[in-house]
Every structure is written in C-alpha cells, then in structure tokens.
Design a protein around this motif. Structure first.
Motif, mmCIF file in Angstrom:
data_model
loop_
_atom_site.group_PDB
_atom_site.id
_atom_site.type_symbol
_atom_site.label_atom_id
_atom_site.label_comp_id
_atom_site.label_asym_id
_atom_site.label_seq_id
_atom_site.Cartn_x
_atom_site.Cartn_y
_atom_site.Cartn_z
ATOM 1 N N THR A 295 5.729 26.137 10.117
ATOM 2 C CA THR A 295 6.182 27.304 10.710
ATOM 3 C C THR A 295 5.473 28.334 10.035
ATOM 4 N N GLN B 241 3.960 32.725 10.384
ATOM 5 C CA GLN B 241 3.958 33.880 11.132
ATOM 6 C C GLN B 241 2.603 34.410 11.173
ATOM 7 N N LEU C 21 -3.928 32.289 25.195
ATOM 8 C CA LEU C 21 -2.698 32.608 24.341
ATOM 9 C C LEU C 21 -2.667 33.962 24.094
ATOM 10 N N GLU D 256 0.858 36.061 24.797
ATOM 11 C CA GLU D 256 1.827 35.065 24.387
ATOM 12 C C GLU D 256 1.875 35.106 22.803
ATOM 13 N N ILE D 257 0.646 35.235 22.146
ATOM 14 C CA ILE D 257 0.572 35.338 20.954
ATOM 15 C C ILE D 257 0.015 36.707 20.193
ATOM 16 N N THR E 10 4.133 37.328 15.615
ATOM 17 C CA THR E 10 4.354 36.273 16.519
ATOM 18 C C THR E 10 4.778 34.868 15.363
ATOM 19 N N VAL F 36 4.918 31.057 14.917
ATOM 20 C CA VAL F 36 4.408 29.895 15.576
ATOM 21 C C VAL F 36 4.421 28.510 14.728
ATOM 22 N N LEU G 254 -0.996 25.129 18.488
ATOM 23 C CA LEU G 254 0.357 25.458 18.104
ATOM 24 C C LEU G 254 1.019 25.739 19.106
ATOM 25 N N HIS G 255 2.280 26.066 18.952
ATOM 26 C CA HIS G 255 3.175 26.606 19.955
ATOM 27 C C HIS G 255 4.138 27.706 19.338
ATOM 28 N N VAL G 256 4.468 28.502 20.233
ATOM 29 C CA VAL G 256 5.155 29.816 19.775
ATOM 30 C C VAL G 256 6.652 29.279 19.638
ATOM 31 N N VAL G 257 7.259 29.866 18.518
ATOM 32 C CA VAL G 257 8.466 29.895 18.188
ATOM 33 C C VAL G 257 9.460 30.929 18.669
ATOM 34 N N ARG H 68 9.043 35.514 19.282
ATOM 35 C CA ARG H 68 7.993 36.704 19.050
ATOM 36 C C ARG H 68 8.814 38.038 18.666
#
Lengths: 113, 606
Positions: free
Chosen positions: B28, B30, B72, B77-78, B82, B84, B105-108, B110
């Motif tokens: 994880t 940022q 994204l 989205e990012i 953010t 991620v 990646l995937h967003v955790v 925001r």
C-alpha cells in the motif's frame, strides 16, 4: 619334455623353469660365453651360449629356462629387419597368445603352464 | 487514514532487479502526485504518460504509470494523495538510474491527507547485475555480465541488462546472448552482417514471402526472419553493415535446418517489431571469423560449414545450371582460391553473387559459412547464409596479401580436386574393409549407382598383354593418341606429339582368403605395383622380354590395401560389374599389426 616351445617374454620365465622356450630379444651386451639381452617386456635376461653364435641385434633365443633371469641357449635365430623391431608389438602378441581364448590357435605345453 | 507499507519505497529503491518484481505486489502506498509528461517521440502511438510519486509514509520515489492504467487518471480514479495497493510493477534501468513502472494497482481510498512526511530515500550505489562492469563505456553488456546472463538463462529470472550509456531513453541494451523466450522487453543493438533476398515459397499449406538477416553484437549472433506483410515494412529498413536497435521481436527456438548460426534461438520480426537505425556504432564488432586453412578441408565432413580466407587465383566464367527441383536456371561461377597452407580449392558462387563478381586483380576474399562439399575431392559452395567480403580489413587478409605478393604467386598448390575419376573422396577406411567373397555376394555395384569399398588382397596375376596405352602428354588429358605416321595425334586436344606418354591400364586378378576378383587399375595403380613409370615398362616390354616377364612375376604375390569402385558396365550385351581401383596402398606392417592388436582387444574378439 615335449618338443613344444612357446614364445615368451622375461616375465614368463619364472613360471617355466626347465621348459624350452623362444625368447625374442635385443642383444645388449655380448661376451664370450654369455650375452645380456632385453626381452620384449623390457626385462633383462642372461643367455648362456656355449656354442651358439649371435649374429644380429635382434634375435630369437631358443633354449631352456634356468631361472627367472637366465636361459641356456640351444640356438639363436637372427631377426633383423631394416632397423628396429617394434618390441611392443611383439610383447602384445606374446601376451595375447597365452590368453585362453586362443587355446586352439597356439600349441601349449602339455603339462599345465 | 490508511496504513501504508512503510519501508517499501526504500526497498524499491535499493533492491536488485530480480527482487523488485516479486517485491512490489500487495503493498500500500500513497500517490503524492500524478503528472502528465509529454509523449516521447519514439513511442508508436502518441499516448500520454503519467509520472507518479509514490510514498510509503517514510520515503517517496518516482515511478511511471503504465499506459494501460491511463484511464484511471483520466477518469479521476487516481490523483493526488490517493492511496493504492500496487499489484504489479516492473523495473527498467536507464542511464544508471532505475525506473519503476507500475503495471497494475487498485485504489484503496481517495481524498486523504498526505500521510507522514516522506523524504527522498538515501542515495544508493546503483547495483544492477552481478559482476557488471562499473559504468563501462560499452553499449552492450561486458562479457562478465553476459556470462551471468547466460546462467540466468537457465533459471526463469533474468539479471538486468547492462548499465552504461545507451542512446535512448526508456531503452537499455540487452546482449544477444541473453535473449530467450522468457523475457520480451529487451532491446538489442546489433549489426546486420547479412541480409538475404526476398524469397517466395509455395507448398501445400500455402505460399508467402520471407527474408532474413543475421544480426551480430559482441556477445553473439542471431538470425531474424520476417514473413509476408512484415517483409514489405522491414526489407528496405535493414541494410547490410549498418547497426540497428531492435525490440519487440518474438524469440523462438531456432530452426537449425535453415540456418547455421550458432544460437539456440532466433527472432521473428512481427508487425510491432521496432527497428531503429543506430548512428553510434562503436562497440559493435565487424564480422567474426574462424578461418580454416585449406589444407585441413579434408578433415571436415561433407555439408559442414566453415570460414575460409584466401587469394582468388582464378575466376571462372559464368555458367548456368538448371535446378532439377525448380526447373529454373541459376547462374553460377567457380573461383579457385589458394592460401598459405599451399592448397587450392574450388568455390562456387550462385545467383546474383555469381553475376556481380568482377575483379581485375587477385584480391583477398574472406568467406563465412560456406558449405563443404565432396565434389571432386573437396569443394566449397556459397549458401544463402554465406557472406563474402572482398579485401576485408582484417589481420588475416593482410597476412595473406603479404604472403602472396612475396612468395605465394610463384608457388604451386596442391589441389583438393582429385583428377581421378572418383567423385567421392577415395580414402582407405580400415574399419569398413570387406573380403572379396562378401563383395561379390552382396552384389556391390549391381545397382545403377557406383559403390565404393575397401579390401586387402594379393595380386594373383597381372594380364601382361595390354599393360599400358599411349596417352596424350597434355596435363589432365589422358586420351589415347593415334600413330599417324610422323607423330601421335590426340583427338581431344587436336595436337600431334612426337612421343606419347604411356599410361598404365591394367587388369589384375587379386585374391584374398575368401575369393578372387578382377580389378582394373589405372596409371596410379601401375606406379605402385611396378614402381616404374609406364614409359619405362613399355621400353622393357619392347626390348627385353625376359626382363619383362621377370618384372611381372616379381609384382605378383604382393599384398596391398585397395579402395575400389564397383560399377555396372554393359559390354556387347553383357552386363558385368567391374571393379576399378581408386587407391592402392602398399602395406605398412607396423600399422596393420597394430590394427590387428586393437581388433583383438576389442569386444568383437572376446
């Protein structure tokens, strides 16, 4: 003793005491009644040669085995070729001739060797 | 506030290549900033690229976002701050620096605040591949690195490509030796040492066209092939002798049948393969040769390839041959080359090379990858992968030039083309010796093709009536000359001579323990059997019959090793096999005895 004489090298003399053998060899030293020769396996043998003429460098001594290092010559056959004889080849042949697979090819002594 | 994987940034900054790709997933971080950078001119499509700064709360590092993730950003989205989780990343090395690329990646969450107070990570001595040269000013990996890449080839992971200045951003140069199908984001910098013509083919499966090039850098060579539409794109791009950056070609297993390049792999050039000419050609070597002296051509097997260098002593005229396979006529030209080993050999050029070959003087020519044939002893032939360079600027060429200008031109050379009728190399092969009854029973030579065999036999009888014939003295013309009164005339050369040169033509009955056969011998055989020239023997025959008979008797009963050709002959409706002697060798008893001892020691005799 039968009339069979096998070709041998110096190493074989010990086991054939009293037998008549043929020894192809190179004459190293010549004295009045004896000669010092080198057999095909490199071993040196003393030849007692009361009335036997040695006329060449490479000869085949036919005689009876006195000991592992001495042979009493009956005759000496000259073997000279135009130079050197390949004694290694001679030795290989002698070695091979004693192998059991060639029992039918070579004459053997009638008593066990 | 999300929990960041602290320490990951530092690890990413310091870890060597193999670790990184395993490291990153699941951490994880940022994103402190997301910035668009202007597209570099070398990308095929002008996409935007985003540079991101990732932080783990302790340190921050720069990275690039893979283009597949661009959506994204555009979708919002990012963006800045953010948090991620990185699923996948890759690491490239460019100009001493490492470049992290986030592939997935995937967003955790925001809209968070900046977490922690990240600072720049501690500076680290860039260590890329083990045993790599320290900033060696070479474009391609030094041999130490390439040997480690060779080991890495065995495992699935690769050590990274070399550092060192490469001319372009985003691409670092990989050694050709390190190419494998397991990794495909490489760029090689190599010289085109050979480019073939465009060839078309058609078989049951279809048809198409192709061309190939041979690429070489310091670490090795590899073949690259392009098919069909790619041919149109790339054929003109490649020029022989120039250096190119090539990437995004497919690495396949090499088809050894079509190439003699020493590499387990070969490249397939595809539609997305990138080829860029490189103007800095330092470090990429010119041709690599391993020359074979012409005298040792005999030791090479037929169909083997080799490199040779020599002076072109003779250039034949252009001839044409009709290919049986395709019924097309192909131009060909024969050259005779000689070298310091005092041997000469014939070399054949085909097609365009045959047509274009013109020189006035006697140049040094180097040939790479020519095929060894056994036509007339030994001969060489160009194949599609052969490369010919006239007067190359290499040491061997200069040495040859010096030798030839000094003494070479006066020397006479031993030729590999045997004047004997045997097209095959008539050597005596003791291992394949047969006895005469075997030869007769197995009907050697009964089929249309002539067959060769070796044997040892004793001469039982020589037919003494016709032992020789008067022959034309011209070199290599052995035609019978006719007595026209005041001279002897040769029909072929159309010349008349005062005296002919007699040559042997013998019929001998030979026998071994199994059978007897009639052999035909020519001049060479007679010389060996009698030890005299045919002229001398002819003299003796004319003048002294007793001596002649004695000579015949003396020559019978002698044993020789023979190498023969069995051929079918039709003579007045009668078809018979005739055995011609290609080679007759007197016995060397030492040799023979040694062979016999060996035979006795071998398993056959047990």
């Amino acid at each position: 003793m039968s009339d069979i004489s096998m070709r041998v090298n110096a190493g074989r003399l010990a086991g054939l005491k009293g037998r008549t053998v043929r020894l192809p060899c190179k004459v190293l030293r010549l004295a009045d009644d004896t000669a010092l020769v080198e057999a095909s396996d490199g071993g040196q043998v003393e030849v007692q040669r009361k009335n036997v003429d040695v006329t060449a460098t490479y000869i085949e001594v036919v005689g009876s085995v006195v000991s592992a290092t001495s042979i009493k010559a009956l005759t000496a056959i000259p073997l000279d070729s135009e130079g050197e004889i390949n004694m290694k080849l001679v030795n290989d042949t002698i070695r091979l001739s004693f192998e059991s697979r060639f029992d039918k090819v070579f004459l053997r002594y009638t008593d066990s060797i | 506030m999300s929990q960041l994987s602290s320490g990951i940034c530092r690890r990413l900054n310091e870890a060597p290549q193999e670790e990184i790709e395993q490291l990153a997933s699941g951490h994880t971080v940022q994103l402190l900033s997301v910035k668009k950078v202007s597209p570099t001119t070398n990308t095929t499509t002008p996409t935007d690229r985003y540079r991101i700064i990732i932080s783990d709360g302790v340190h921050f590092i720069q990275a690039m976002l893979a283009t597949q993730l661009n959506d994204l950003v555009t979708a919002g989205e990012i963006n800045k701050n953010t948090v991620v989780v990185i699923d996948r990343l890759a690491c490239n090395f460019v100009q001493d620096k490492r470049l992290i690329i986030v592939l997935d990646l995937h967003v955790v969450s925001r809209d968070e605040e900046k977490i922690g107070a990240p600072t720049a990570p501690p500076a680290v001595q860039e260590v890329t591949a083990p045993a790599d040269a320290q900033a060696a000013p070479s474009f391609v990996a030094s041999p130490a690195a390439s040997s480690s890449t060779v080991q890495a080839k065995q495992q699935q992971t690769r050590t990274g490509p070399s550092t060192g200045p490469s001319g372009r951003s985003g691409k670092s140069v990989y050694p050709i030796e390190g190419l494998s199908p397991y990794q495909n984001n490489w760029t090689i910098k190599a010289r085109v040492t050979q480019k073939s013509d465009i060839r078309t083919w058609s078989n049951q499966r279809g048809e198409g066209k192709l061309f190939n090039v041979t690429l070489m850098d310091e670490t090795g060579e590899i073949r690259a092939t392009a098919f069909n539409t790619v041919v149109d794109d790339l054929y003109d791009k490649f020029e022989e002798g120039k250096v190119y950056y090539i990437s995004k070609a497919r690495v396949n297993l090499a088809k050894k049948k079509f190439s003699n390049i020493q590499n387990d792999y070969e490249l397939s050039l595809e539609k997305n393969t990138e080829v860029e000419e490189c103007l800095e050609t330092t470090g990429v070597p010119m041709m690599k040769y391993s020359f074979v002296p012409l005298s040792s051509l005999e030791e090479l097997q037929k169909d083997h390839t080799c490199d040779v260098i020599g002076i072109v002593k003779e250039v034949g005229p252009i001839g044409e041959i009709t290919s049986k396979a395709s019924n097309k006529t192909i131009p060909k030209r024969d050259l005779t080359i000689v070298d310091k080993s005092q041997y000469s050999v014939r070399l054949t050029l085909w097609g365009k090379q045959a047509e274009q070959f013109t020189t006035d003087d006697l140049p040094v020519v180097a040939f790479k990858g020519v095929k060894v044939g056994d036509f007339g002893g030994r001969s060489l032939s160009m194949v599609s992968t052969s490369i010919m360079s006239i007067a190359p600027d290499i040491e061997e060429a200069h040495l040859l030039r010096g030798w030839y200008d000094g003494i070479g031109s006066g020397e006479s050379f031993q030729s590999h083309s045997s004047a004997l009728s045997g097209a095959s190399f008539g050597g005596f092969n003791r291992n394949e010796m047969r006895h005469l009854s075997d030869v007769k029973e197995s009907q050697l030579g009964m089929s249309d093709k002539p067959e060769v065999f070796c044997c040892r036999a004793t001469i039982a009888h020589i037919k003494s009536e016709n032992i020789s014939y008067p022959a034309c003295p011209t070199q290599d013309c052995n035609k019978k000359v006719v007595d026209v009164g005041d001279g002897w005339k040769c029909e072929k050369c159309d010349k008349t001579f005062e005296r002919p040169e007699y040559r042997y033509i013998m019929s001998m009955a030979v026998a071994d323990w199994s059978a007897q056969a009639w052999f035909q011998g020519f001049n060479e055989a007679g010389l060996v059997v009698f030890g005299k020239t045919a002229d001398e023997v002819h003299e003796i025959k004319e003048n002294n019959e007793a001596e002649y008979n004695a000579l015949m008797a003396q020559s019978t009963g002698v044993t020789f090793n023979f190498s023969c050709r069995a051929k079918q002959d039709t003579y007045n409706d009668q078809t018979r096999v005739r055995y011609g002697i290609s080679k007759i060798i007197p016995l060397d008893y030492h040799e023979e005895a040694k062979c016999l001892v060996e035979l006795l020691k071998s398993s056959w005799a047990q």
